[in-house]
Design an enzyme around this catalytic site. Structure first.
Site, PDB file in Angstrom:
ATOM      1  N   PHE A  23      53.898 -41.942 -72.506  1.00  0.00           N
ATOM      2  CA  PHE A  23      54.153 -43.290 -72.782  1.00  0.00           C
ATOM      3  C   PHE A  23      54.152 -44.114 -71.810  1.00  0.00           C
ATOM      4  O   PHE A  23      54.355 -43.459 -70.554  1.00  0.00           O
ATOM      5  CB  PHE A  23      55.495 -43.104 -73.307  1.00  0.00           C
ATOM      6  CG  PHE A  23      55.990 -44.487 -74.090  1.00  0.00           C
ATOM      7  CD1 PHE A  23      55.601 -44.747 -75.444  1.00  0.00           C
ATOM      8  CD2 PHE A  23      56.597 -45.237 -73.651  1.00  0.00           C
ATOM      9  CE1 PHE A  23      55.933 -46.104 -76.239  1.00  0.00           C
ATOM     10  CE2 PHE A  23      57.127 -46.672 -74.047  1.00  0.00           C
ATOM     11  CZ  PHE A  23      56.744 -46.995 -75.344  1.00  0.00           C
ATOM     12  N   GLU A  59      61.265 -36.413 -73.783  1.00  0.00           N
ATOM     13  CA  GLU A  59      61.014 -34.842 -74.029  1.00  0.00           C
ATOM     14  C   GLU A  59      60.748 -34.323 -72.487  1.00  0.00           C
ATOM     15  O   GLU A  59      60.335 -32.883 -72.463  1.00  0.00           O
ATOM     16  CB  GLU A  59      59.544 -34.911 -74.544  1.00  0.00           C
ATOM     17  CG  GLU A  59      59.745 -35.382 -76.322  1.00  0.00           C
ATOM     18  CD  GLU A  59      59.738 -36.782 -76.048  1.00  0.00           C
ATOM     19  OE1 GLU A  59      60.567 -37.341 -77.056  1.00  0.00           O
ATOM     20  OE2 GLU A  59      59.032 -37.651 -75.446  1.00  0.00           O
ATOM     21  N   ILE A  83      60.371 -48.264 -68.797  1.00  0.00           N
ATOM     22  CA  ILE A  83      60.609 -49.627 -68.458  1.00  0.00           C
ATOM     23  C   ILE A  83      61.497 -50.388 -69.375  1.00  0.00           C
ATOM     24  O   ILE A  83      61.479 -50.277 -70.502  1.00  0.00           O
ATOM     25  CB  ILE A  83      59.209 -50.325 -68.606  1.00  0.00           C
ATOM     26  CG1 ILE A  83      58.240 -49.564 -67.713  1.00  0.00           C
ATOM     27  CG2 ILE A  83      59.148 -51.757 -68.207  1.00  0.00           C
ATOM     28  CD1 ILE A  83      56.542 -49.980 -67.807  1.00  0.00           C
ATOM     29  N   HIS A  89      67.891 -48.949 -75.347  1.00  0.00           N
ATOM     30  CA  HIS A  89      67.011 -47.549 -75.243  1.00  0.00           C
ATOM     31  C   HIS A  89      66.614 -47.229 -73.971  1.00  0.00           C
ATOM     32  O   HIS A  89      66.794 -45.964 -73.620  1.00  0.00           O
ATOM     33  CB  HIS A  89      65.939 -47.667 -76.152  1.00  0.00           C
ATOM     34  CG  HIS A  89      64.916 -46.760 -76.201  1.00  0.00           C
ATOM     35  ND1 HIS A  89      65.309 -45.767 -77.282  1.00  0.00           N
ATOM     36  CD2 HIS A  89      63.813 -46.549 -75.589  1.00  0.00           C
ATOM     37  CE1 HIS A  89      64.093 -44.858 -77.144  1.00  0.00           C
ATOM     38  NE2 HIS A  89      63.159 -45.388 -76.231  1.00  0.00           N
ATOM     39  N   PHE A 114      61.021 -35.404 -58.514  1.00  0.00           N
ATOM     40  CA  PHE A 114      61.329 -36.331 -59.530  1.00  0.00           C
ATOM     41  C   PHE A 114      60.329 -37.799 -59.269  1.00  0.00           C
ATOM     42  O   PHE A 114      60.924 -38.495 -58.226  1.00  0.00           O
ATOM     43  CB  PHE A 114      62.860 -36.475 -59.582  1.00  0.00           C
ATOM     44  CG  PHE A 114      63.096 -37.530 -60.637  1.00  0.00           C
ATOM     45  CD1 PHE A 114      63.562 -37.117 -61.931  1.00  0.00           C
ATOM     46  CD2 PHE A 114      63.475 -39.047 -60.499  1.00  0.00           C
ATOM     47  CE1 PHE A 114      64.044 -38.207 -62.805  1.00  0.00           C
ATOM     48  CE2 PHE A 114      64.010 -39.955 -61.199  1.00  0.00           C
ATOM     49  CZ  PHE A 114      64.213 -39.327 -62.488  1.00  0.00           C
ATOM     50  N   ARG A 128      54.749 -49.693 -58.138  1.00  0.00           N
ATOM     51  CA  ARG A 128      55.215 -48.227 -57.598  1.00  0.00           C
ATOM     52  C   ARG A 128      54.172 -47.216 -58.066  1.00  0.00           C
ATOM     53  O   ARG A 128      54.437 -45.996 -57.786  1.00  0.00           O
ATOM     54  CB  ARG A 128      56.503 -48.034 -58.266  1.00  0.00           C
ATOM     55  CG  ARG A 128      57.670 -48.708 -57.570  1.00  0.00           C
ATOM     56  CD  ARG A 128      58.907 -48.887 -58.365  1.00  0.00           C
ATOM     57  NE  ARG A 128      59.748 -49.700 -57.445  1.00  0.00           N
ATOM     58  CZ  ARG A 128      59.939 -50.615 -57.466  1.00  0.00           C
ATOM     59  NH1 ARG A 128      59.143 -51.547 -57.658  1.00  0.00           N
ATOM     60  NH2 ARG A 128      60.894 -51.268 -56.922  1.00  0.00           N
TER      61      ARG A 128
END
EC number: 2.5.1.78
Length: 156
Positions: A23, A59, A83, A89, A114, A128
């Site tokens: 995504f 996930e 984002i 959400h 991470f 980034r």
């Protein structure tokens, strides 16, 4: 006093997974490229690198847990891009992904880095992922390499 820290160099025999959410792939593809570049630059063997893709950031913890449980990997570099939008959400996904990743790392006591971006807008994510603010995928792999070295030093 002794100072103990990791080195930014792979031995060449480490089995690494890059776990990436698809995504926001415009961002995560660039993070993945940065991580792969860092891996190669610091002595990694591409034959020992696996790329694991999941649908989204939510996930990531489940599949990270499965990767660590398998015992096949010395470490995992986790990448994603969450984002902020117009609904809550973002808050739920970013909180659960972060907690789940940390939980899996501690559960298996394995090096995990991470590299999941949590940004307010697409511009911050682009910055980034290889523009003004560097490539956080490259940085996440650098962190993993140091963690691998440090864990080995502490084990010896």
């Amino acid at each position: 006093m002794q100072i103990i820290e990791g080195k930014l160099q792979l031995q060449g025999n480490e089995k690494i997974a890059i776990l990436t959410s698809r995504f926001n792939h415009i961002i995560t593809d660039r993070l993945k490229e940065g991580a792969m570049d860092c891996f190669k630059r610091h002595g990694g063997d591409e034959e020992l690198l696996d790329l694991v893709l999941v649908p989204g950031a939510y996930e990531l913890p489940l599949i990270l847990d499965k990767l660590l449980e398998s015992g096949k990997y010395d470490g995992v570099c986790v990448l994603g891009a969450i984002i902020r939008g117009g609904t809550p959400h973002f808050d739920y996904v970013s909180a659960e992904a972060t907690k789940g990743i940390a939980s899996a790392m501690l559960k298996y006591s394995m090096p995990v880095s991470f590299g999941v971006l949590t940004t307010d807008n697409i511009e911050q994510a682009i910055e980034r992922a290889g523009s003004k603010a560097g490539n956080k995928g490259f940085e996440a792999m650098s962190t993993l390499i140091e963690l691998l070295s440090l864990c080995q030093t502490l084990k010896d």
